[in-house]
Enzyme design. Structure first.
Site, PDB file in Angstrom:
ATOM      1  N   HIS A  90      34.695  66.451 -12.016  1.00  0.00           N
ATOM      2  CA  HIS A  90      34.717  65.907 -10.662  1.00  0.00           C
ATOM      3  C   HIS A  90      33.399  65.162 -10.401  1.00  0.00           C
ATOM      4  O   HIS A  90      33.407  64.046  -9.896  1.00  0.00           O
ATOM      5  CB  HIS A  90      34.914  67.045  -9.661  1.00  0.00           C
ATOM      6  CG  HIS A  90      35.209  66.598  -8.270  1.00  0.00           C
ATOM      7  ND1 HIS A  90      36.227  65.711  -7.977  1.00  0.00           N
ATOM      8  CD2 HIS A  90      34.625  66.907  -7.081  1.00  0.00           C
ATOM      9  CE1 HIS A  90      36.262  65.501  -6.668  1.00  0.00           C
ATOM     10  NE2 HIS A  90      35.306  66.205  -6.109  1.00  0.00           N
ATOM     11  N   HIS A 140      32.955  57.475  -5.270  1.00  0.00           N
ATOM     12  CA  HIS A 140      33.832  58.618  -5.000  1.00  0.00           C
ATOM     13  C   HIS A 140      34.978  58.151  -4.126  1.00  0.00           C
ATOM     14  O   HIS A 140      34.797  57.866  -2.935  1.00  0.00           O
ATOM     15  CB  HIS A 140      33.038  59.719  -4.303  1.00  0.00           C
ATOM     16  CG  HIS A 140      33.777  61.024  -4.192  1.00  0.00           C
ATOM     17  ND1 HIS A 140      35.066  61.202  -4.640  1.00  0.00           N
ATOM     18  CD2 HIS A 140      33.399  62.237  -3.666  1.00  0.00           C
ATOM     19  CE1 HIS A 140      35.450  62.441  -4.407  1.00  0.00           C
ATOM     20  NE2 HIS A 140      34.461  63.083  -3.822  1.00  0.00           N
ATOM     21  N   CYS A 157      39.788  66.075  -1.815  1.00  0.00           N
ATOM     22  CA  CYS A 157      39.503  65.349  -3.063  1.00  0.00           C
ATOM     23  C   CYS A 157      40.364  65.807  -4.227  1.00  0.00           C
ATOM     24  O   CYS A 157      40.291  65.233  -5.318  1.00  0.00           O
ATOM     25  CB  CYS A 157      38.023  65.482  -3.412  1.00  0.00           C
ATOM     26  SG  CYS A 157      36.939  64.771  -2.164  1.00  0.00           S
TER      27      CYS A 157
END
Length: 416
Positions: free
Chosen positions: A313, A347, A179
């Site tokens: 995040h 996400h 990520c």
């Protein structure tokens, strides 16, 4: 050497760059309940269209938008490329694995849009040709994939496709850092420019992760939300998978000013570290994550007090949000604005940092802070942006944390 952003191409479940920004400020979400695969139950997903998108389709779209935004014309032979993806062509490989050569007949060459060679005849199943034409058996082969099809689905071919599309013969990088891929790609492109390998680069990440294996894997891990994405909320329940990407045209400030380009902002600095600890969980205490942020601030010639906005995040998982909130409390001054946009976009895994960086630049450009969509009851004592609000945004930091302990931070600043 200052490196500035002169063009942005973005697509998310909210739309393209301007549409996504407008809807984000309105507190809208692109998350809805979908069942793209009949073998799996319906889930909340952030789809761009009615069915999962393809990696090359998304890459071509955001690449074209970024070039148009930067007012560039092709070819760009000396342009560097740093485009990453944590999942790459997993969807294509899953399809080939499940359907074999019957699926291979309709596969498109990802690098130039032409049809690839169809699968070999049935009598060749289980065999492969070497470069000199000799055949040798493949143990336990259940289907055939032509040489060209295998090459087309290597992880770096999305970046190669972008290079071909713009006529670049410069360096091509394809970072993969879970990520943290998006921010690492931007960092590597900045390095290319600062070291003089090129004066211009296209950087970012694109992700098309909605596949049966990805959904099943995250579901078995217990990482997926059941009702929605609620970053930093007391009742958060996991993340919602989304698709999308963002690409940036980066240029040396000298080149950008020489050609009269509009400038969104500059990449002040970045920090990249690794926990070397666990496959999925952040290291307790956050030593390496803290080092990444400190490294980023040092390279930016800034102190924590200079940061006006933190794009977190914020995956809405129990562990990530607690870990990240503690990091922010430890490093930054009380009252710094904090938001996560995953409640709106889902996400997007490797592309999430690229989307976050784009939203940071929009904050710098328009002096507006995007809301933490999905939050109803904050689970931590931070200054979360509950509704879009105007603010003085000189420096924004974007954070990304990935599986394997990947930590990334980048500072986006207004022009000096």
């Amino acid at each position: 050497m200052d490196v500035v952003v002169t063009g942005i191409g973005l697509v998310s479940a909210l739309g393209t760059l301007k549409t996504s920004w407008k809807r984000l400020l309105s507190g809208e979400s692109g998350i809805d309940r979908h069942q793209p695969f009949l073998a799996l139950e319906a889930r909340h997903l952030a789809l761009i269209g009615k069915k999962p998108a393809g990696l090359i389709t998304l890459t071509r779209q955001v690449l074209a938008d970024a070039l148009k935004d930067a007012n560039l014309t092709l070819p760009l032979p000396d342009c560097g490329i740093a485009i990453g993806s944590s999942r790459g062509f997993q969807a294509n490989l899953e399809l080939l694995a499940s359907e074999g050569s019957s699926a291979a007949d309709s596969v498109t060459d990802v690098t130039d849009g032409r049809k690839t060679e169809v699968g070999r005849s049935r009598r060749e199943v289980g065999r492969w040709k070497s470069e000199d034409g000799r055949e040798f058996p493949i143990t336990d082969s259940k289907f055939s994939i032509t040489d060209s099809q295998f090459v087309n689905f290597l992880p770096h071919m999305g970046a190669i496709a972008a290079a071909r599309a713009i006529g670049s013969t410069g360096p091509v990088l394809a970072p993969m850092a879970a990520c943290a891929t998006g921010l690492q790609s931007i960092a590597r492109a900045v390095d290319l420019i600062r070291t003089g390998e090129c004066q211009r680069a296209i950087a970012g990440a694109v992700e098309a992760p909605i596949t049966p294996l990805t959904l099943a894997g995250f579901s078995r891990m217990g990482a997926l939300a059941n009702t929605g994405c609620y970053p930093f909320d007391e009742n958060r329940e996991g993340f919602v998978l989304g698709e999308g990407g963002a690409l940036f045209v980066l240029e040396s400030a000298e080149l950008a000013r020489r050609r009269g380009a509009k400038i969104y902002g500059r990449i002040s600095g970045f920090g990249l570290t690794n926990d070397a600890c666990h496959a999925t969980a952040p290291a307790l205490g956050g030593k390496s994550a803290i080092a990444a942020v400190n490294q980023c601030l040092k390279r930016s010639n800034l102190e924590a007090i200079d940061i006006d906005f933190i794009h977190a995040h914020g995956t809405a998982t129990e562990l990530n949000d607690r870990h990240e909130a503690l990091l922010i409390e430890k490093l930054f001054h009380r009252g710094v604005a904090v938001s996560s946009t995953k409640g709106a976009t889902g996400h997007t895994l490797g592309a999430s940092g690229a989307l976050g960086a784009a939203f940071c630049l929009m904050s710098v450009k328009y002096q507006m802070l995007p809301p933490c969509v999905g939050m109803t009851k904050p689970g931590f004592e931070l200054d979360f942006v509950r509704c879009a609000r105007s603010a003085i945004v000189r420096n924004a930091v974007c954070l990304s944390f990935g599986f394997g302990g990947q930590n990334a931070a980048i500072v986006l600043s207004g022009e000096c």
